[in-house]
Write a protein that holds these residues in place. Structure first.
Motif, PDB file in Angstrom:
ATOM      1  N   HIS A  29       8.865   1.291   6.236  1.00  9.12           N
ATOM      2  CA  HIS A  29       8.632  -0.149   6.368  1.00  9.12           C
ATOM      3  C   HIS A  29       7.517  -0.588   5.437  1.00  9.12           C
ATOM      4  O   HIS A  29       7.532  -1.712   4.931  1.00  9.12           O
ATOM      5  CB  HIS A  29       8.323  -0.525   7.813  1.00  9.12           C
ATOM      6  CG  HIS A  29       7.116   0.144   8.388  1.00  9.12           C
ATOM      7  ND1 HIS A  29       7.064   1.489   8.628  1.00  9.12           N
ATOM      8  CD2 HIS A  29       5.909  -0.354   8.729  1.00  9.12           C
ATOM      9  CE1 HIS A  29       5.862   1.788   9.127  1.00  9.12           C
ATOM     10  NE2 HIS A  29       5.148   0.693   9.194  1.00  9.12           N
ATOM     11  N   LEU A  30       6.564   0.318   5.170  1.00  6.23           N
ATOM     12  CA  LEU A  30       5.517  -0.023   4.202  1.00  6.23           C
ATOM     13  C   LEU A  30       6.073  -0.015   2.789  1.00  6.23           C
ATOM     14  O   LEU A  30       5.657  -0.792   1.938  1.00  6.23           O
ATOM     15  CB  LEU A  30       4.347   0.953   4.307  1.00  6.23           C
ATOM     16  CG  LEU A  30       3.578   0.915   5.617  1.00  6.23           C
ATOM     17  CD1 LEU A  30       2.420   1.887   5.561  1.00  6.23           C
ATOM     18  CD2 LEU A  30       3.068  -0.480   5.907  1.00  6.23           C
TER      19      LEU A  30
ATOM     20  N   ALA B  71      -3.833  -4.888  -3.547  1.00  8.04           N
ATOM     21  CA  ALA B  71      -2.868  -4.147  -4.360  1.00  8.04           C
ATOM     22  C   ALA B  71      -2.113  -5.092  -5.277  1.00  8.04           C
ATOM     23  O   ALA B  71      -1.766  -4.745  -6.411  1.00  8.04           O
ATOM     24  CB  ALA B  71      -1.900  -3.401  -3.456  1.00  8.04           C
TER      25      ALA B  71
ATOM     26  N   VAL C 182      -3.630  -5.030   6.940  1.00  2.81           N
ATOM     27  CA  VAL C 182      -2.458  -4.729   6.117  1.00  2.81           C
ATOM     28  C   VAL C 182      -2.317  -5.787   5.023  1.00  2.81           C
ATOM     29  O   VAL C 182      -2.105  -5.477   3.847  1.00  2.81           O
ATOM     30  CB  VAL C 182      -1.189  -4.662   7.000  1.00  2.81           C
ATOM     31  CG1 VAL C 182       0.054  -4.607   6.141  1.00  2.81           C
ATOM     32  CG2 VAL C 182      -1.250  -3.462   7.912  1.00  2.81           C
TER      33      VAL C 182
ATOM     34  N   CYS D  99       5.932  -2.986   0.071  1.00  2.00           N
ATOM     35  CA  CYS D  99       5.460  -2.875  -1.317  1.00  2.00           C
ATOM     36  C   CYS D  99       6.527  -3.343  -2.294  1.00  2.00           C
ATOM     37  O   CYS D  99       6.218  -3.993  -3.296  1.00  2.00           O
ATOM     38  CB  CYS D  99       5.094  -1.433  -1.626  1.00  2.00           C
ATOM     39  SG  CYS D  99       3.508  -0.976  -0.975  1.00  2.00           S
TER      40      CYS D  99
ATOM     41  N   VAL E 125      -5.090  -5.455   2.395  1.00  2.00           N
ATOM     42  CA  VAL E 125      -4.827  -4.359   1.457  1.00  2.00           C
ATOM     43  C   VAL E 125      -3.741  -4.775   0.470  1.00  2.00           C
ATOM     44  O   VAL E 125      -3.844  -4.541  -0.731  1.00  2.00           O
ATOM     45  CB  VAL E 125      -4.406  -3.089   2.228  1.00  2.00           C
ATOM     46  CG1 VAL E 125      -3.955  -2.015   1.273  1.00  2.00           C
ATOM     47  CG2 VAL E 125      -5.539  -2.583   3.084  1.00  2.00           C
ATOM     48  N   MET E 126      -2.711  -5.413   0.992  1.00  2.00           N
ATOM     49  CA  MET E 126      -1.615  -5.802   0.100  1.00  2.00           C
ATOM     50  C   MET E 126      -2.072  -6.821  -0.931  1.00  2.00           C
ATOM     51  O   MET E 126      -1.645  -6.792  -2.078  1.00  2.00           O
ATOM     52  CB  MET E 126      -0.450  -6.373   0.915  1.00  2.00           C
ATOM     53  CG  MET E 126       0.343  -5.340   1.687  1.00  2.00           C
ATOM     54  SD  MET E 126       0.826  -3.909   0.729  1.00  2.00           S
ATOM     55  CE  MET E 126       1.985  -4.633  -0.402  1.00  2.00           C
TER      56      MET E 126
ATOM     57  N   LEU F 261       7.113   6.232   6.388  1.00  2.00           N
ATOM     58  CA  LEU F 261       6.565   4.877   6.387  1.00  2.00           C
ATOM     59  C   LEU F 261       7.436   3.953   5.557  1.00  2.00           C
ATOM     60  O   LEU F 261       6.956   3.225   4.698  1.00  2.00           O
ATOM     61  CB  LEU F 261       5.135   4.894   5.846  1.00  2.00           C
ATOM     62  CG  LEU F 261       4.140   5.743   6.641  1.00  2.00           C
ATOM     63  CD1 LEU F 261       2.834   5.850   5.913  1.00  2.00           C
ATOM     64  CD2 LEU F 261       3.922   5.146   8.018  1.00  2.00           C
TER      65      LEU F 261
ATOM     66  N   MET G  63       2.838   2.211  -6.598  1.00  2.00           N
ATOM     67  CA  MET G  63       2.451   2.602  -5.247  1.00  2.00           C
ATOM     68  C   MET G  63       3.649   3.028  -4.416  1.00  2.00           C
ATOM     69  O   MET G  63       3.545   3.953  -3.619  1.00  2.00           O
ATOM     70  CB  MET G  63       1.749   1.434  -4.551  1.00  2.00           C
ATOM     71  CG  MET G  63       0.289   1.340  -4.894  1.00  2.00           C
ATOM     72  SD  MET G  63      -0.476  -0.072  -4.132  1.00  2.00           S
ATOM     73  CE  MET G  63      -0.296   0.284  -2.409  1.00  2.00           C
TER      74      MET G  63
ATOM     75  N   ILE H 287       4.588   6.448  -1.275  1.00  2.00           N
ATOM     76  CA  ILE H 287       4.669   6.244   0.169  1.00  2.00           C
ATOM     77  C   ILE H 287       5.662   7.243   0.759  1.00  2.00           C
ATOM     78  O   ILE H 287       6.793   7.343   0.288  1.00  2.00           O
ATOM     79  CB  ILE H 287       5.083   4.794   0.485  1.00  2.00           C
ATOM     80  CG1 ILE H 287       4.007   3.848  -0.041  1.00  2.00           C
ATOM     81  CG2 ILE H 287       5.288   4.593   1.969  1.00  2.00           C
ATOM     82  CD1 ILE H 287       4.317   2.406   0.142  1.00  2.00           C
TER      83      ILE H 287
ATOM     84  N   HIS I 165      -1.009  -1.756 -10.551  1.00  2.00           N
ATOM     85  CA  HIS I 165      -0.373  -0.523 -10.107  1.00  2.00           C
ATOM     86  C   HIS I 165       0.551  -0.702  -8.922  1.00  2.00           C
ATOM     87  O   HIS I 165       0.969   0.275  -8.309  1.00  2.00           O
ATOM     88  CB  HIS I 165      -1.445   0.506  -9.743  1.00  2.00           C
ATOM     89  CG  HIS I 165      -2.450   0.712 -10.824  1.00  2.00           C
ATOM     90  ND1 HIS I 165      -2.129   1.317 -12.010  1.00  2.00           N
ATOM     91  CD2 HIS I 165      -3.736   0.350 -10.913  1.00  2.00           C
ATOM     92  CE1 HIS I 165      -3.204   1.345 -12.773  1.00  2.00           C
ATOM     93  NE2 HIS I 165      -4.192   0.752 -12.142  1.00  2.00           N
TER      94      HIS I 165
ATOM     95  N   SER J 289       2.334  -9.009   9.253  1.00  2.00           N
ATOM     96  CA  SER J 289       2.012  -8.641   7.871  1.00  2.00           C
ATOM     97  C   SER J 289       2.952  -7.591   7.314  1.00  2.00           C
ATOM     98  O   SER J 289       3.096  -7.457   6.110  1.00  2.00           O
ATOM     99  CB  SER J 289       0.593  -8.103   7.807  1.00  2.00           C
ATOM    100  OG  SER J 289      -0.289  -9.095   8.228  1.00  2.00           O
ATOM    101  N   THR J 290       3.576  -6.823   8.179  1.00  2.00           N
ATOM    102  CA  THR J 290       4.495  -5.814   7.676  1.00  2.00           C
ATOM    103  C   THR J 290       5.878  -6.395   7.433  1.00  2.00           C
ATOM    104  O   THR J 290       6.754  -5.697   6.965  1.00  2.00           O
ATOM    105  CB  THR J 290       4.609  -4.652   8.675  1.00  2.00           C
ATOM    106  OG1 THR J 290       4.743  -5.204   9.984  1.00  2.00           O
ATOM    107  CG2 THR J 290       3.395  -3.779   8.620  1.00  2.00           C
TER     108      THR J 290
END
Lengths: 532, 110
Positions: free
Chosen positions: A414-415, A395, A388, A419, A391-392, A412, A404, A408, A400, A329-330
């Motif tokens: 990689h997050l 979002a 993950v 995004c 949540v994505m 992080l 986001m 971050i 928004h 997921s990442t």
């Protein structure tokens, strides 16, 4: 006048300055007269009624233009020593008059606190709304769209205008389009849906805005000779499209959602997908050009479609598929096969050939050996998304998402990349699982499937109704197998064993065995119906 | 706690002291929690079946616990509803999910 001024004696304040007027004796003492306020009133004073009114409050009276008086020497007589200006008066320069009361608190004592040159303003902590700038070419397009909206002109021609990007806002204007009916005598007024035509050929577009696919009334979309690298899956939403031209781009594969345009209720008639640098299969598929249009398709039970509405215009069949790319997921790719890595070469190995011999009936191919890891995972897979991903997806639904990213922290990153990627996808209309049509952010699995597309039309050559022909949309050998990218939300939506026969799109009845087309039940119940 | 028969429930404690009692099997979806509570390990968490998360607030941990049960309930079903995640906690939850290793889709559902 200047000369006259010089000769005059210094003026007494509070007195009219006009040389022609006789000076008047000040009524009050000079200390009070410099004060512009009203004289103080005390209880011992006379009643300030009208009866006791003797003389109005004294007022400076000037007659004539302001420059005929000399304020520099006369207005502040309290402090100004009577100076005698000689010769032509120098120009007044703007200077701070510290005691004038105008520049409060600027008497020079606090100058240390205020830096002479202000630093750049501190970066605001809250994200600011960035108003995107649009290029002149896009502004032209926007003007053109607005003009077309006003005049009701349904063809928006924007050929060769050097357009490099296209924003959602510009295209969203098109959704407001309404048909302006022509009023003629004795013809009943009828409401008609507009049939928009958008020609963006010969520009330099690299990506398409998601709003384009929400323009419901678009019937013609030409994107010929642009620089598109991929087609967003949202293209499947354009059910009114009649003509679609994607030729001469840099497209490597099409989203499988493009096949939605072949559905029963869609109106697609013209489709240009070539030339594009499409992904090629490493191993050749079976000779596909055999029997091209030679043999008619026969209708088994003699009942051709009663209505032409349900008649598909394009039929496809599966040829083969590539290995599967598995992604966390990442965004980390966990499988050995990665679609990104093959983009350079443009050649993909084929992991599984759909068996063309058993058309219409899926049969597991014993020689097939899929990725062991993938197989194991499928056995114990679940449809529940990872947290993950959950949540994505949440979002992704909110407006928004773009903001986001700025929150971050650097650790992080990689997050943050995740995004960013989600924001780009959202801009293009989002991704869906090819199987269950759920909106997704990171597809768990991706693979390429090659299909052959043929246009389907009733044959008149054989002189009898009810015979149909399948005509390839391209006769070039490397353009027969068209790569489609599949995306899946979970392993349960992963590649499945499916038949290799001509597939009738959703909403149309029928199935084929060989060159025979069945609208009714199969002649013998040798297999289950493989199609909708 | 007896190592041979681990408790059916485990306790997760947020930074502000809230305790969440979760089905052990559901919490095992996170490889990090699983590692902490592995009965074979000698971690204090494993002995007492209590995990303290100093970095995770109760609001976020509440959502994580909700996810554990959401996963546990729907792991074998075909029709999975969307989990409701308010946008305010999206970022914190995203970071926490990443920390807990909840980024695999193919979670073992033994």
């Amino acid at each position: 006048m200047d000369q006259e001024d010089v000769s005059l004696p210094p003026l007494i304040s509070g007195v009219s300055h006009n040389p022609r007027k006789r000076p008047r004796q000040p009524r009050l003492s000079s200390s009070l007269s410099v004060n512009s306020s009203d004289p103080a009133i005390f209880s011992s004073d006379d009643d300030p009624a009208l009866d006791n009114y003797v003389e109005g409050r004294q007022k400076k009276k000037y007659i004539g233009s302001w420059y005929k008086h000399d304020p520099a020497s006369s207005s502040d007589s309290t402090f100004g020593e009577p100076t005698v200006a000689l010769g032509p008066k120098p120009k007044r320069t703007f200077r701070r008059d510290f005691d004038s009361g105008v520049f409060l608190g600027s008497d020079g004592t606090d100058s240390e606190g205020v830096p002479e040159v202000l630093d750049n303003p501190a970066k605001p902590r809250l994200p600011q709304v960035v108003i995107p700038k649009i290029s002149p070419a896009e502004q032209k397009l926007r003007d053109k769209i607005e003009r077309c909206l006003e005049t009701g002109d349904e063809a928006i021609d924007f050929w060769q205008m050097d357009l490099t990007e296209l924003s959602n806002d510009t295209i969203a204007l098109l959704s407001q389009f309404t048909h302006i009916p022509k009023i003629t005598k004795d013809v009943a007024f009828e409401q008609k849906e507009p049939e928009l035509k958008l020609y963006l050929a010969q520009n330099r577009l690299m990506r398409l805005p998601g709003a384009l696919f929400d323009v419901t009334y678009l019937t013609t979309l030409s994107l010929r000779n642009n620089k598109l690298t991929d087609v967003p899956p949202a293209i499947g939403k354009m059910s009114n499209l009649q003509q679609l031209n994607l030729s001469q781009n840099r497209i490597r594969n099409f989203p499988v959602e493009l096949l939605d345009l072949f559905k029963a209720n869609s109106r697609l008639e013209g489709l240009s997908l070539f030339p594009n640098p499409l992904l090629l299969a490493e191993q050749p598929f079976e000779s596909l050009l055999d029997n091209v249009g030679e043999e008619p398709f026969q209708v088994w039970d003699g009942a051709p479609w009663k209505t032409t509405e349900n008649l598909p215009r394009f039929l496809t069949r599966r040829l083969g598929r590539s290995p599967v790319q598995a992604t966390e997921s990442t965004g980390k790719i966990t499988s050995a096969f990665s679609i990104q890595s093959i983009m350079d070469t443009g050649v993909v190995s084929v992991e599984h050939f759909f068996n063309a011999k058993h058309e219409s009936h899926g049969s597991p191919n014993p020689s097939e050996e899929p990725d062991v890891a993938v197989q194991q995972q499928t056995a114990s897979s679940t449809r529940v998304p990872s947290l993950v991903e959950a949540v994505m997806r949440s979002a992704h639904r909110t407006p928004h998402l773009g903001e986001m990213v700025s929150y971050i922290p650097d650790e992080l990153s990689h997050l943050r990349a995740l995004c960013d990627r989600a924001a780009v996808q959202k801009d293009q209309g989002g991704l869906v699982c090819s199987q269950c049509r759920r909106a997704i952010v990171t597809p768990a699995l991706e693979w390429i499937e090659w299909r052959e597309i043929r246009s389907f039309s009733e044959s008149t050559r054989f002189g009898r109704a009810g015979k149909y022909r399948l005509v390839p949309i391209s006769v070039r050998r490397d353009e027969i197998n068209v790569p489609f990218i599949h995306r899946a939300c979970s392993l349960r939506c992963g590649p499945q064993e499916q038949h290799a026969g001509w597939e009738f799109p959703q909403g149309t009845r029928g199935r084929t065995i060989g060159n025979i087309f069945y609208t009714g039940p199969l002649p013998s119940e040798e297999g289950t119906p493989s199609n909708q | 706690m007896d190592v041979q028969a681990p408790s059916k429930y485990v306790t997760l404690i947020s930074s502000d002291g809230f305790e969440f009692v979760v089905l052990r099997e559901a919490a095992m979806v996170s490889p990090i929690v699983k590692g902490m509570l592995d009965p074979k390990s000698q971690f204090a968490e494993a002995k007492h079946a209590r995990c303290v998360f100093q970095e995770i607030s109760s609001i976020v941990l509440d959502k994580i616990v909700e996810y554990f049960h959401y996963w546990y309930r729907y792991r074998n079903s075909e029709d999975v509803p969307d989990m409701d995640i308010p946008v305010e906690i999206c970022l914190e939850l995203l970071a926490a999910a990443d920390y807990l290793g909840l980024d695999h889709v193919n979670l073992n559902s033994k």
